[in-house]
Design a protein around this motif. Sequence first.
Motif, PDB file in Angstrom:
ATOM      1  N   CYS A   1      18.832  24.585   1.095  1.00 27.11           N
ATOM      2  CA  CYS A   1      19.358  23.602   0.194  1.00 27.11           C
ATOM      3  C   CYS A   1      18.964  23.940  -0.960  1.00 27.11           C
ATOM      4  O   CYS A   1      17.615  24.113  -1.298  1.00 27.11           O
ATOM      5  CB  CYS A   1      18.868  22.170   0.647  1.00 27.11           C
ATOM      6  SG  CYS A   1      19.856  21.845   2.140  1.00 27.11           S
TER       7      CYS A   1
ATOM      8  N   CYS B   1      34.675  14.915  -2.930  1.00 20.85           N
ATOM      9  CA  CYS B   1      33.997  14.055  -2.141  1.00 20.85           C
ATOM     10  C   CYS B   1      34.595  12.690  -1.881  1.00 20.85           C
ATOM     11  O   CYS B   1      35.403  12.218  -2.626  1.00 20.85           O
ATOM     12  CB  CYS B   1      32.530  13.723  -2.999  1.00 20.85           C
ATOM     13  SG  CYS B   1      32.656  12.809  -4.383  1.00 20.85           S
TER      14      CYS B   1
ATOM     15  N   ALA C   1      31.866  19.150   1.762  1.00 20.82           N
ATOM     16  CA  ALA C   1      30.668  19.757   1.029  1.00 20.82           C
ATOM     17  C   ALA C   1      30.512  21.089   0.992  1.00 20.82           C
ATOM     18  O   ALA C   1      30.814  21.753   2.008  1.00 20.82           O
ATOM     19  CB  ALA C   1      29.756  19.000   1.716  1.00 20.82           C
TER      20      ALA C   1
ATOM     21  N   PHE D   1      25.341  22.574   1.962  1.00 21.53           N
ATOM     22  CA  PHE D   1      25.296  21.360   2.122  1.00 21.53           C
ATOM     23  C   PHE D   1      26.569  21.015   3.171  1.00 21.53           C
ATOM     24  O   PHE D   1      26.782  19.854   3.525  1.00 21.53           O
ATOM     25  CB  PHE D   1      25.535  20.223   0.910  1.00 21.53           C
ATOM     26  CG  PHE D   1      24.395  20.303  -0.127  1.00 21.53           C
ATOM     27  CD1 PHE D   1      23.185  19.824   0.295  1.00 21.53           C
ATOM     28  CD2 PHE D   1      24.674  21.069  -1.182  1.00 21.53           C
ATOM     29  CE1 PHE D   1      22.136  20.051  -0.582  1.00 21.53           C
ATOM     30  CE2 PHE D   1      23.624  21.181  -1.926  1.00 21.53           C
ATOM     31  CZ  PHE D   1      22.295  20.563  -1.733  1.00 21.53           C
TER      32      PHE D   1
ATOM     33  N   LYS E   1      27.766  17.948   5.673  1.00 18.70           N
ATOM     34  CA  LYS E   1      27.208  16.676   5.224  1.00 18.70           C
ATOM     35  C   LYS E   1      28.228  15.778   4.314  1.00 18.70           C
ATOM     36  O   LYS E   1      29.183  16.543   3.985  1.00 18.70           O
ATOM     37  CB  LYS E   1      26.046  16.557   4.453  1.00 18.70           C
ATOM     38  CG  LYS E   1      24.819  17.487   5.122  1.00 18.70           C
ATOM     39  CD  LYS E   1      23.539  17.686   4.247  1.00 18.70           C
ATOM     40  CE  LYS E   1      22.432  18.287   5.027  1.00 18.70           C
ATOM     41  NZ  LYS E   1      21.342  18.349   4.106  1.00 18.70           N
ATOM     42  N   ARG E   2      28.093  14.492   4.107  1.00 16.89           N
ATOM     43  CA  ARG E   2      28.665  14.095   3.068  1.00 16.89           C
ATOM     44  C   ARG E   2      28.682  14.446   1.805  1.00 16.89           C
ATOM     45  O   ARG E   2      27.743  14.880   1.318  1.00 16.89           O
ATOM     46  CB  ARG E   2      28.380  12.347   3.117  1.00 16.89           C
ATOM     47  CG  ARG E   2      29.244  11.567   2.251  1.00 16.89           C
ATOM     48  CD  ARG E   2      28.853  10.140   1.967  1.00 16.89           C
ATOM     49  NE  ARG E   2      27.494  10.288   1.168  1.00 16.89           N
ATOM     50  CZ  ARG E   2      26.955   9.421   0.917  1.00 16.89           C
ATOM     51  NH1 ARG E   2      27.162   8.185   0.962  1.00 16.89           N
ATOM     52  NH2 ARG E   2      25.536   9.473  -0.053  1.00 16.89           N
ATOM     53  N   ASN E   3      29.633  14.953   1.108  1.00 20.81           N
ATOM     54  CA  ASN E   3      29.904  15.193  -0.124  1.00 20.81           C
ATOM     55  C   ASN E   3      29.591  14.303  -1.323  1.00 20.81           C
ATOM     56  O   ASN E   3      29.844  13.360  -0.959  1.00 20.81           O
ATOM     57  CB  ASN E   3      31.273  16.203  -0.340  1.00 20.81           C
ATOM     58  CG  ASN E   3      31.114  17.282  -1.386  1.00 20.81           C
ATOM     59  OD1 ASN E   3      29.931  17.602  -1.942  1.00 20.81           O
ATOM     60  ND2 ASN E   3      32.169  17.829  -1.700  1.00 20.81           N
TER      61      ASN E   3
ATOM     62  N   TYR F   1      26.687  17.946  -5.802  1.00 19.55           N
ATOM     63  CA  TYR F   1      26.932  19.237  -5.071  1.00 19.55           C
ATOM     64  C   TYR F   1      27.885  20.029  -5.883  1.00 19.55           C
ATOM     65  O   TYR F   1      28.115  21.226  -5.751  1.00 19.55           O
ATOM     66  CB  TYR F   1      27.392  18.881  -3.657  1.00 19.55           C
ATOM     67  CG  TYR F   1      26.433  18.099  -2.742  1.00 19.55           C
ATOM     68  CD1 TYR F   1      25.129  18.016  -3.387  1.00 19.55           C
ATOM     69  CD2 TYR F   1      26.895  17.741  -1.663  1.00 19.55           C
ATOM     70  CE1 TYR F   1      24.210  17.088  -2.413  1.00 19.55           C
ATOM     71  CE2 TYR F   1      25.807  16.988  -0.823  1.00 19.55           C
ATOM     72  CZ  TYR F   1      24.348  16.694  -1.131  1.00 19.55           C
ATOM     73  OH  TYR F   1      23.770  16.094  -0.326  1.00 19.55           O
TER      74      TYR F   1
END
Length: 273
Positions: free
Chosen positions: A3, A221, A225, A229, A232-234, A238
């Motif tokens: 990341c 979002c 993502a 990422f 995952k929730r965007n 990002y």
Amino acid sequence: MECADLSAYSKKMFVDSHAHLDGAEFNADRKEVIQRARDAGVATILNVGTGDPHSGAFERAVELAEKNAGVYAAIGIHPHDARLFDDVAEELTTKLATQSSRVIAWGEIGLDFHYDNSPRHVQVNVFRRQLQLARDLRLPVIIHTREAETETVELLKSEWAGSELPGIMHCFSGSLWLAQQAIDLGLSISFSGIVTFKKADELRAIAQQVPPDRLLIETDCPFLAPVPFRGKRNEPAYVVEVARCLAEVGELELEEMARITSANFGSLFKLTA
């Protein structure tokens, strides 16, 4: 891939040209999400209101923009919800678009023949009507199209060509033909986290052929993502990864891609820093 430390890019300015921050996915930490975006150098976010136009969704989108510096709003009936469009929805959307200076676009609107959540003929009619409304109000449009490229282009040619208004082909994942048609119609091409996906070689090849002055970046979002990422929730912070990917594709420095896409957004919406 590990990341990235997004704070390392805080001196650069990015724009997330398409987000859905007013959704329930962000109810628990919306303020923190916006702050993380700012910390990552995302100076501007276009929050796009979608959902049932009778549910208060558009009002929430506008309110979020009015209460947060650097956040603007777009409102319009998504093709999924075209079946819910009526005179009341038209009046409400028009009223919100004309009363708030934070509303800078009409959208997202278009055609989605993948899910067909609304009948196709209804989608077509509502898309046509919204193009006419946006044209009358002199607002740029944000276009959603999925598995309906030909129909989308036909409607844009009949209802939008000649308006001398810009627009955005949002979350672009279509063909080179669609990109070329959109550019010819005066639209910009906005790439999302999809362009970072491992199997998106064809999309990256298309991105290489988009003129730099028509490039935009977005997260869409809480969906889609980007790598690293993915899953995952965007969130708007990002969008840096989308810019990084496009910079690599175009053999540019990240800072230059940030500058190009931010300038394009500002020019499209006639915004000043």
